[in-house]
Motif scaffolding. Sequence first.
Motif, PDB file in Angstrom:
ATOM      1  N   LEU A  74      25.312  65.056  39.567  1.00  0.00           N
ATOM      2  CA  LEU A  74      26.724  64.794  39.281  1.00  0.00           C
ATOM      3  C   LEU A  74      27.481  66.052  38.862  1.00  0.00           C
ATOM      4  N   LEU A  75      26.793  67.145  38.695  1.00  0.00           N
ATOM      5  CA  LEU A  75      27.441  68.376  38.253  1.00  0.00           C
ATOM      6  C   LEU A  75      28.606  68.732  39.172  1.00  0.00           C
ATOM      7  N   GLY A  76      29.801  68.826  38.591  1.00  0.00           N
ATOM      8  CA  GLY A  76      30.985  69.190  39.352  1.00  0.00           C
ATOM      9  C   GLY A  76      31.656  68.055  40.095  1.00  0.00           C
ATOM     10  N   GLN A  77      31.115  66.839  40.015  1.00  0.00           N
ATOM     11  CA  GLN A  77      31.641  65.721  40.815  1.00  0.00           C
ATOM     12  C   GLN A  77      32.633  64.824  40.068  1.00  0.00           C
ATOM     13  N   SER A  78      32.799  65.019  38.766  1.00  0.00           N
ATOM     14  CA  SER A  78      33.816  64.297  37.979  1.00  0.00           C
ATOM     15  C   SER A  78      33.680  62.781  38.053  1.00  0.00           C
ATOM     16  N   VAL A  79      32.460  62.287  38.043  1.00  0.00           N
ATOM     17  CA  VAL A  79      32.232  60.844  38.077  1.00  0.00           C
ATOM     18  C   VAL A  79      30.896  60.540  37.409  1.00  0.00           C
ATOM     19  N   SER A  80      30.806  59.374  36.771  1.00  0.00           N
ATOM     20  CA  SER A  80      29.542  58.889  36.221  1.00  0.00           C
ATOM     21  C   SER A  80      29.637  57.380  36.041  1.00  0.00           C
ATOM     22  N   TYR A  81      28.490  56.769  35.765  1.00  0.00           N
ATOM     23  CA  TYR A  81      28.425  55.315  35.620  1.00  0.00           C
ATOM     24  C   TYR A  81      27.636  54.941  34.369  1.00  0.00           C
ATOM     25  N   ALA A  82      27.836  53.704  33.938  1.00  0.00           N
ATOM     26  CA  ALA A  82      27.001  53.110  32.895  1.00  0.00           C
ATOM     27  C   ALA A  82      26.831  51.635  33.212  1.00  0.00           C
ATOM     28  N   ILE A  83      25.605  51.140  33.047  1.00  0.00           N
ATOM     29  CA  ILE A  83      25.321  49.721  33.202  1.00  0.00           C
ATOM     30  C   ILE A  83      25.259  49.125  31.800  1.00  0.00           C
ATOM     31  N   LEU A  84      26.073  48.109  31.534  1.00  0.00           N
ATOM     32  CA  LEU A  84      26.170  47.514  30.206  1.00  0.00           C
ATOM     33  C   LEU A  84      25.572  46.112  30.234  1.00  0.00           C
ATOM     34  N   GLN A  85      24.527  45.893  29.441  1.00  0.00           N
ATOM     35  CA  GLN A  85      23.848  44.598  29.379  1.00  0.00           C
ATOM     36  C   GLN A  85      24.157  43.932  28.036  1.00  0.00           C
ATOM     37  N   PHE A  86      24.750  42.747  28.091  1.00  0.00           N
ATOM     38  CA  PHE A  86      25.189  42.038  26.894  1.00  0.00           C
ATOM     39  C   PHE A  86      24.425  40.728  26.740  1.00  0.00           C
ATOM     40  N   PRO A  87      23.423  40.658  25.883  1.00  0.00           N
ATOM     41  CA  PRO A  87      22.838  39.350  25.567  1.00  0.00           C
ATOM     42  C   PRO A  87      23.884  38.459  24.892  1.00  0.00           C
ATOM     43  N   VAL A  88      23.566  37.209  24.709  1.00  0.00           N
ATOM     44  CA  VAL A  88      24.490  36.269  24.077  1.00  0.00           C
ATOM     45  C   VAL A  88      24.935  36.801  22.710  1.00  0.00           C
ATOM     46  N   GLY A  89      26.247  36.836  22.486  1.00  0.00           N
ATOM     47  CA  GLY A  89      26.784  37.224  21.190  1.00  0.00           C
ATOM     48  C   GLY A  89      26.717  38.700  20.859  1.00  0.00           C
ATOM     49  N   SER A  90      26.415  39.558  21.819  1.00  0.00           N
ATOM     50  CA  SER A  90      26.248  40.984  21.519  1.00  0.00           C
ATOM     51  C   SER A  90      27.554  41.755  21.677  1.00  0.00           C
ATOM     52  N   LEU A  91      27.589  42.911  21.036  1.00  0.00           N
ATOM     53  CA  LEU A  91      28.811  43.710  20.940  1.00  0.00           C
ATOM     54  C   LEU A  91      28.519  45.164  21.284  1.00  0.00           C
ATOM     55  N   ASN A  92      29.429  45.762  22.054  1.00  0.00           N
ATOM     56  CA  ASN A  92      29.470  47.216  22.195  1.00  0.00           C
ATOM     57  C   ASN A  92      30.516  47.679  21.187  1.00  0.00           C
ATOM     58  N   PRO A  93      30.076  48.210  20.035  1.00  0.00           N
ATOM     59  CA  PRO A  93      31.005  48.440  18.914  1.00  0.00           C
ATOM     60  C   PRO A  93      32.099  49.450  19.236  1.00  0.00           C
ATOM     61  N   LEU A  94      33.073  49.526  18.333  1.00  0.00           N
ATOM     62  CA  LEU A  94      34.200  50.438  18.486  1.00  0.00           C
ATOM     63  C   LEU A  94      33.739  51.856  18.769  1.00  0.00           C
TER      64      LEU A  94
END
Length: 202
Positions: A74-94
């Motif tokens: 990805l070096l120099g390509q100005s893009v990236s990804y993330a896969i976010l897995q949320f079990p029941v009731g879970s939070l990605n905090p502030l």
Amino acid sequence: MAPAITTFLFIAFVSFTVAFASDPDILTDYVLPPNTNATDASYFTYTGVRSIVNTTYPSKFTVIKASLKEFPGLLGQSVSYAILQFPVGSLNPLHIHPRATELLFVIAGSLQVGFVDTTNTLFSQKLETGDMFVFPKGLVHYQYNANGTEPALAVSAFGSASAGTQSIANSVFNSTIYEGILAESFKTSADIIEKIESGLKS
């Protein structure tokens, strides 16, 4: 120094800083690692997300990143990804991403999401499967699976190979900032600050 020249230099400096505040443009098709003259297709391939295929959801919120750190292609390509897995009731905090806007796509389940702008206005939304939501660069935001029975899965795209993630709670309460400063900032006592810090470290 004449005021006009000082003003011009200031404007030029600010303009230069803004222009180079994101990933720099490259002058070649792609960028190879240092001391490398040749590569093959494996350099442009990342297999680190295979772990989510045909597996159960984790017991707590989990992020699988495909950023420059994990994927050098990805070096120099100005893009990236993330896969976010949320079990029941879970939070990605502030948190914030200081170097990139985030575009989130809900693949399965539903999410409550939101961000706060610089006027302290909250923009919140419930997203269903197939919905997308954009989090502007550098603004505090969150994602929460409020569903009591179903997990959720989302993919986030970033306009930088290294968007960066800064947790608000950890940055404020799990650092070496003097507790008196925190207590004054939040208009509370040092004892309350210590309890918050202790909770984050446990």
